[in-house]
Design an enzyme around this catalytic site. Structure first.
Site, PDB file in Angstrom:
ATOM      1  N   HIS A 188       0.814  -1.220   0.000  1.00 36.19           N
ATOM      2  CA  HIS A 188       0.000   0.000   0.000  1.00 36.19           C
ATOM      3  C   HIS A 188       0.846   1.267   0.000  1.00 36.19           C
ATOM      4  CE1 HIS A 188      -3.354  -2.706   0.824  1.00 36.19           C
ATOM      5  NE2 HIS A 188      -4.008  -1.788   0.149  1.00 36.19           N
ATOM      6  N   GLU A 431     -12.404  -9.417  -3.836  1.00 32.89           N
ATOM      7  CA  GLU A 431     -10.964  -9.485  -3.567  1.00 32.89           C
ATOM      8  C   GLU A 431     -10.526 -10.874  -3.148  1.00 32.89           C
ATOM      9  OE1 GLU A 431      -9.454  -5.587  -1.649  1.00 32.89           O
ATOM     10  OE2 GLU A 431     -11.311  -6.070  -0.623  1.00 32.89           O
ATOM     11  N   ASP A 455      -5.583  -7.477  -4.084  1.00 29.69           N
ATOM     12  CA  ASP A 455      -5.810  -8.557  -3.122  1.00 29.69           C
ATOM     13  C   ASP A 455      -6.279  -9.833  -3.800  1.00 29.69           C
ATOM     14  OD1 ASP A 455      -5.064  -7.778  -0.498  1.00 29.69           O
ATOM     15  OD2 ASP A 455      -6.633  -6.268  -0.562  1.00 29.69           O
ATOM     16  N   CYS A 502     -10.820  -1.631  -9.557  1.00 23.49           N
ATOM     17  CA  CYS A 502     -10.158  -0.514  -8.865  1.00 23.49           C
ATOM     18  C   CYS A 502      -8.752  -0.883  -8.391  1.00 23.49           C
ATOM     19  CB  CYS A 502     -11.004  -0.031  -7.700  1.00 23.49           C
ATOM     20  SG  CYS A 502     -11.223  -1.299  -6.445  1.00 23.49           S
TER      21      CYS A 502
HETATM   22  C1  PEP Z   1      -7.258  -4.169  -4.236  1.00 22.22           C
HETATM   23  O1  PEP Z   1      -7.039  -5.048  -3.408  1.00 22.22           O
HETATM   24  O2  PEP Z   1      -7.034  -4.287  -5.448  1.00 22.22           O
HETATM   25  C2  PEP Z   1      -7.798  -2.870  -3.792  1.00 22.22           C
HETATM   26  C3  PEP Z   1      -8.218  -1.964  -4.637  1.00 22.22           C
HETATM   27  O3  PEP Z   1      -7.770  -2.624  -2.466  1.00 22.22           O
HETATM   28  P1  PEP Z   1      -6.409  -2.246  -1.699  1.00 22.22           P
HETATM   29  O4  PEP Z   1      -5.318  -2.100  -2.734  1.00 22.22           O
HETATM   30  O5  PEP Z   1      -6.662  -0.991  -0.963  1.00 22.22           O
HETATM   31  O6  PEP Z   1      -6.201  -3.410  -0.808  1.00 22.22           O
HETATM   32 MG    MG Z   2      -7.765  -4.766  -1.350  1.00 18.82          MG
END
Ligand code: PEP
Ligand code: MG
Length: 541
Positions: A188, A431, A455, A502
């Site tokens: 992240h 996810e 994820d 996303c």
């Molecule tokens: C993902 O897992 O692709 C997602 C958009 O959530 P994050 O990256 O915040 O875990």
């Molecule tokens: Mg995620």
């Protein structure tokens, strides 16, 4: 000139002086000082600086989140101006002949046990505030991170490793770019660097030495290279590359206001991902068609040990809703856990946090925090086109339970006669393989879907996205993942619902054609990736 090679995680060129960030202030050394008067002066200077910082924080918070929330900083300022506190620290430095950092840390613990101090209106509930002001003082005394944030000149930040909770707090006006010894491209921290448009190269290893602090450095986020004390030719070349980057961005600006449509007429929406109040402005500039993912967890990671209030998060959501007009604003409930740890929420020690207490599982455990967030999102729905997104869902029962909580939040707002959208759309993140397998059933229960490919890759491949030892095996293009995206899209469309991507794969231009082909409705990417994606779409036959 020294050249280092690492992993590129966020594009762009940063040129500036290097400043080393040392996070670990937990070990404060007990040092004997000869000149106690000088040490007292050092403490007083740090105290005055801390008071000035708090005054500034108080004023900006009053502007942004209202007087009630700003009062916290006013109270903390009061602690630092309390004669009893100042006397206590000064006399201890004098008597014990020890360094100010050590005495400040020592005093914090003792103060709250002192009946005289408690009589002055401070009580046990102020423990966090006393610790907060002590930490602020210690940081200033030891000239660390936050102190550097107040340096006049913008700088390039270096660190052993940056955690997401550090990255979310970086002052974008001061930090030109960052470099680290360790870290992974799927973490992240990397997501945040891209979302915030901070050029960054990570994983340089131990060759990134502290002795480089104060030297001129160039971060080449396009190539994953770092130059320490660059020679003239390299400096000129990098300045040219930086200008070419600006030029490229300028060129893409001509696509603002244009449709996301292929040559043969297929359309797809492009939205932007955000995590902080500051990112909202970048979305407006990016010409995205809305906010496809508001990662609420970052609001909990930028406040240190204090849990943000419902009012504070509502103000940020409201700004997002108002700024986007009639465009959608998809607000995800805080997906804390994994590598997104917030100091203000105790998640306990877990041997495998990525598959531990996180996402909805955590929120169900912390009902008050969940309800506050739901109320904040509902309240914001009175100001724009707001949708609510549930993170890390694996079962229909979780969706049912979350909906029950949403009804409870609605009831409490109705009682207080607060306006909101009764029919706020509810969506789920896909996810996990479990969510993929029940996506047909989920599609009958919710209004929209968002595929989190980051994820989904981690859980499908069974590989920790933050483990650098397995990075070479981590393949987000694995046929199993692409098949899952196709399955979800078909299931969602059978129920006539909306599906977006996303995760980071949404911005991968080598995947755009595939996503359009299988009928994805929306791609949500970092604000500065919107126009490049639009260009890619418009170039497709
Ligand atoms: C993902 O897992 O692709 C997602 C958009 O959530 P994050 O990256 O915040 O875990
Ligand atoms: Mg995620």
């Amino acid at each position: 000139m020294i050249t280092l090679t690492g992993k590129k995680i966020s594009e762009g060129i940063a040129i500036g002086k290097l400043s080393f960030y040392k996070r670990d202030i937990k070990e404060i050394k007990r040092i004997y000082v000869k000149d106690v008067e000088k040490e007292i002066q050092r403490f007083q200077r740090a105290r005055e600086k801390a008071v000035a910082e708090l005054r500034e924080l108080c004023e900006s918070s009053a502007r942004e989140v209202g007087d009630a929330n700003a009062a916290i900083f006013e109270m903390q300022q009061g602690i630092l101006e309390e004669p009893m506190y100042i006397d206590r620290v000064c006399s201890l430095i004098l008597e014990e002949k020890l360094n100010a950092e050590y005495i400040v840390q020592d005093t914090a613990g003792k103060l709250l046990k002192d009946p005289d101090f408690l009589k002055r209106g401070y009580n046990r509930g102020h423990e966090a505030d006393v610790s907060d002001v002590s930490l602020r003082l210690i940081r200033i005394l030891s000239r660390r991170f936050k102190d550097e944030m107040f340096m006049e000149e913008p700088f390039v930040l270096a660190s052993r490793e940056l955690y997401p909770s550090d990255t979310v707090q970086l002052d974008r006006n001061k930090v030109l770019g960052f470099v680290t010894m360790y870290g992974t491209i799927n973490s992240h921290t990397a997501v945040l660097a891209r979302t915030r448009g901070i050029p960054a190269v990570i994983g340089l290893g131990e060759v990134l030495k502290e002795e480089y602090a104060g030297k001129m450095i160039i971060v080449d986020g396009y190539e994953g290279k770092v130059y320490i004390e660059p020679d003239y030719t390299t400096l000129m070349k990098m300045k040219e590359r930086r200008d070419a980057g600006f030029h490229q961005t300028k060129n893409l600006e001509r696509l603002k206001g244009k449709e996301n449509i292929t040559q043969s007429g297929q359309k797809i929406d492009i939205c932007a991902n955000v995590g902080t109040r500051e990112d909202i402005e970048n979305v407006i500039r990016s010409d995205a068609g809305g906010i496809g993912l508001f990662r609420s967890e970052f609001l909990y990671m930028e406040t240190g040990r204090r849990i943000p209030t419902e009012e504070q998060i509502f103000q940020v959501y409201k700004l997002a809703a108002e700024s986007m007009g009639s465009n959608r604003v998809v607000i995800r409930l805080a997906d804390l856990g994994g590598d997104k740890m917030a100091q203000c929420i105790d998640m306990g020690k877990q041997s495998n946090p990525a598959i531990g207490i996180r996402g909805m599982r955590l929120l169900f455990d912390k009902e008050e925090i969940l309800l506050e967030q739901m109320r904040a999102i509902l309240r914001a729905s009175g100001y724009g086109n707001v949708c609510i997104l549930l993170p890390m869902v694996v079962s229909l029962e979780e969706v049912e339970k979350a909906k029950g909580m949403l009804e409870k939040a609605k009831r409490s707002l109705k009682q207080s006669k607060v306006a909101f959208n009764e029919n706020i759309p509810v969506g789920v993140m896909i996810e996990t393989p479990a969510a993929v397998m029940i996506s047909g059933e989920l599609a009958r229960e919710v209004d929209f879907f968002s595929i989190g490919t980051n994820d989904l890759s981690q859980f499908t491949l069974g590989m920790d996205r933050t483990n650098r030892k397995i990075e070479k095996y981590y393949n987000p293009y694995h046929p199993a993942i692409l098949k899952m995206i196709r399955i979800v899209t078909n299931n969602v469309h059978l129920e006539g619902k909306h599906v977006s991507i996303c995760g980071d794969l949404a911005a991968d231009l080598s995947m755009t054609e595939f996503f359009i082909q299988i009928g994805i409705d929306e791609l949500s990417v970092a604000p500065n990736q919107v126009l490049a994606l639009r260009k890619k779409i418009r170039d497709i036959q």
